[in-house]
Write a protein that holds these residues in place. Structure first.
Motif, mmCIF file in Angstrom:
data_model
loop_
_atom_site.group_PDB
_atom_site.id
_atom_site.type_symbol
_atom_site.label_atom_id
_atom_site.label_comp_id
_atom_site.label_asym_id
_atom_site.label_seq_id
_atom_site.Cartn_x
_atom_site.Cartn_y
_atom_site.Cartn_z
ATOM 1 N N LEU A 1 0.960 -1.108 -0.065
ATOM 2 C CA LEU A 1 -0.151 0.143 0.031
ATOM 3 C C LEU A 1 0.828 1.265 -0.010
ATOM 4 O O LEU A 1 0.679 2.211 -0.649
ATOM 5 N N TRP A 2 1.841 1.443 0.937
ATOM 6 C CA TRP A 2 2.772 2.549 0.905
ATOM 7 C C TRP A 2 3.680 2.648 -0.354
ATOM 8 O O TRP A 2 4.300 3.855 -0.328
ATOM 9 N N ASN A 3 4.008 1.541 -0.955
ATOM 10 C CA ASN A 3 4.701 1.505 -2.276
ATOM 11 C C ASN A 3 3.983 2.218 -3.297
ATOM 12 O O ASN A 3 4.631 2.455 -4.241
ATOM 13 N N ASP A 4 2.516 2.233 -3.202
ATOM 14 C CA ASP A 4 1.887 2.620 -4.296
ATOM 15 C C ASP A 4 1.950 4.206 -4.430
ATOM 16 O O ASP A 4 1.469 4.734 -3.284
ATOM 17 N N GLU A 5 2.335 4.735 -5.624
ATOM 18 C CA GLU A 5 2.581 6.360 -5.671
ATOM 19 C C GLU A 5 1.053 6.917 -5.495
ATOM 20 O O GLU A 5 1.187 8.254 -4.889
ATOM 21 N N LYS A 6 0.165 6.329 -6.254
ATOM 22 C CA LYS A 6 -1.088 7.130 -6.062
ATOM 23 C C LYS A 6 -1.524 7.222 -4.387
ATOM 24 O O LYS A 6 -2.073 7.997 -3.977
ATOM 25 N N PHE A 7 -1.283 6.218 -3.784
ATOM 26 C CA PHE A 7 -1.739 6.176 -2.268
ATOM 27 C C PHE A 7 -1.039 7.195 -1.581
ATOM 28 O O PHE A 7 -1.358 7.674 -0.442
ATOM 29 N N ARG A 8 0.325 7.238 -1.569
ATOM 30 C CA ARG A 8 1.378 8.247 -1.191
ATOM 31 C C ARG A 8 0.788 9.416 -1.384
ATOM 32 O O ARG A 8 0.680 10.316 -0.492
ATOM 33 N N SER A 9 0.466 9.910 -2.613
ATOM 34 C CA SER A 9 0.018 11.195 -2.727
ATOM 35 C C SER A 9 -1.358 11.475 -2.166
ATOM 36 O O SER A 9 -1.642 12.565 -1.590
ATOM 37 N N PHE A 10 -1.998 10.399 -2.314
ATOM 38 C CA PHE A 10 -3.413 10.567 -1.803
ATOM 39 C C PHE A 10 -3.425 11.026 -0.042
ATOM 40 O O PHE A 10 -3.977 11.722 0.416
ATOM 41 N N ALA A 11 -2.664 10.185 0.431
ATOM 42 C CA ALA A 11 -2.450 10.007 2.037
ATOM 43 C C ALA A 11 -1.866 11.282 2.544
ATOM 44 O O ALA A 11 -2.198 11.957 3.291
ATOM 45 N N SER A 12 -0.466 12.026 1.560
ATOM 46 C CA SER A 12 -0.185 12.967 1.995
ATOM 47 C C SER A 12 -1.256 14.415 1.847
ATOM 48 O O SER A 12 -0.912 14.994 2.924
ATOM 49 N N ALA A 13 -2.060 14.495 0.863
ATOM 50 C CA ALA A 13 -2.931 15.464 0.722
ATOM 51 C C ALA A 13 -3.957 15.257 1.839
ATOM 52 O O ALA A 13 -4.415 16.164 2.325
ATOM 53 N N GLY A 14 -4.375 13.900 2.330
ATOM 54 C CA GLY A 14 -5.229 13.909 3.330
ATOM 55 C C GLY A 14 -4.572 14.236 4.612
ATOM 56 O O GLY A 14 -5.343 14.938 5.497
ATOM 57 N N ILE A 15 -3.373 14.050 5.081
ATOM 58 C CA ILE A 15 -2.795 14.559 6.052
ATOM 59 C C ILE A 15 -2.649 16.154 6.018
ATOM 60 O O ILE A 15 -2.948 16.743 7.215
ATOM 61 N N GLN A 16 -2.435 16.681 5.033
ATOM 62 C CA GLN A 16 -2.255 18.079 4.921
ATOM 63 C C GLN A 16 -3.750 18.697 5.152
ATOM 64 O O GLN A 16 -3.634 19.674 5.895
#
Length: 192
Positions: free
Chosen positions: A153-168
Motif C-alpha cells: 500500500l505505502w509503495n503505491d505512488e497514488k496512495f502516497r500522494s492521496f495520503a499526503s494530501a489527506g494529512i495536509q
C-alpha cells in the motif's frame, strides 16, 4: 504513577489510544505481579481484548484472482449528502496489494484509528490502521493485515500522494489534533 500519568495524558488528548494500550502492556510486563497497577492494567486490557502482540501475520504476496479488485489503484469522487459540503475523494488500492476491499477517504473528519485509515467496503464499521495494519471492528482490534499488504500500500505512488494530501488537509482543518508521530507528513519509506 506511570499508569496515572498515562491515563491523564490520554484524557487530555496528548496520548493516542494505541500508545495508551502499549503503555498498559508495558506495566503488565514490567511491574510486580499482583500489584494494584498490574490489576488495573489487566482489567483495561482485558476489556479491550488487547493481546499486546505486535507480530505481523505471516504470509507471502499472493497474485490476485481474476476479477478480484481493480488492476490499478483507483481514485474516485462522490458527492456528500448535504448541499454545501465539498465532494469526497475515495481511494481503492490495486488488487495486487491485497487491500482492494478497503476504501480510504481523503477528507475524512474521523481520525480513528489513523490518518488516513481504510473503511471496509462491505462493512462500514470495520476500519484499517494504514500504518500498523490493525483491523478494528468499531473501536476494538479484531485482526491484522499481513505486513506485505501494508508495504505494498505505502509503495503505491497514488496512495502516497492521496495520503499526503489527506494529512495536509487534516493539519490545516484540525490544527489542535495531537499526532502520534512528531512529523506526520513524513510518510513510511518505500520498501522492496
Amino acid at each position: 504513577m506511570y499508569l496515572t500519568t498515562s491515563h491523564i495524558t490520554l484524557a487530555c488528548g496528548v496520548l493516542s489510544w494505541d500508545e495508551y494500550l502499549l503503555r498498559l502492556r508495558f506495566v503488565m510486563d514490567c511491574a510486580e505481579p499482583g500489584t494494584l497497577e498490574v490489576g488495573a492494567a489487566a482489567d483495561i486490557l482485558q476489556k479491550q481484548e488487547f493481546e499486546g502482540e505486535d507480530e505481523w501475520p505471516t504470509g507471502e504476496p499472493e497474485p490476485p484472482g481474476p476479477g478480484e479488485g481493480p488492476s490499478e489503484s483507483e481514485v474516485s469522487i462522490s458527492d456528500r449528502h448535504a448541499p454545501f459540503e465539498l465532494p469526497i475523494l475515495h481511494f481503492v488500492a490495486a488488487a495486487n496489494t491485497g487491500l482492494h476491499q478497503w476504501q480510504f477517504h481523503q477528507a475524512d473528519p474521523d481520525f480513528f484509528p489513523s490518518i488516513p485509515h481504510g473503511h471496509s467496503r462491505s462493512d462500514h464499521r470495520r476500519k484499517l490502521h494504514a500504518y500498523r495494519g490493525w483491523i478494528y471492528q468499531e473501536d476494538r482490534q479484531s485482526a491484522r493485515e499481513p505486513r506485505w499488504k501494508i508495504i505494498a500500500l505505502w509503495n503505491d505512488e497514488k496512495f502516497r500522494s492521496f495520503a499526503s494530501a489527506g494529512i495536509q488537509y487534516y493539519l490545516a482543518t484540525y490544527p489542535r489534533y495531537v499526532w502520534s508521530v512528531p512529523h506526520p507528513l513524513r510518510l513510511p519509506r518505500r520498501r522492496p
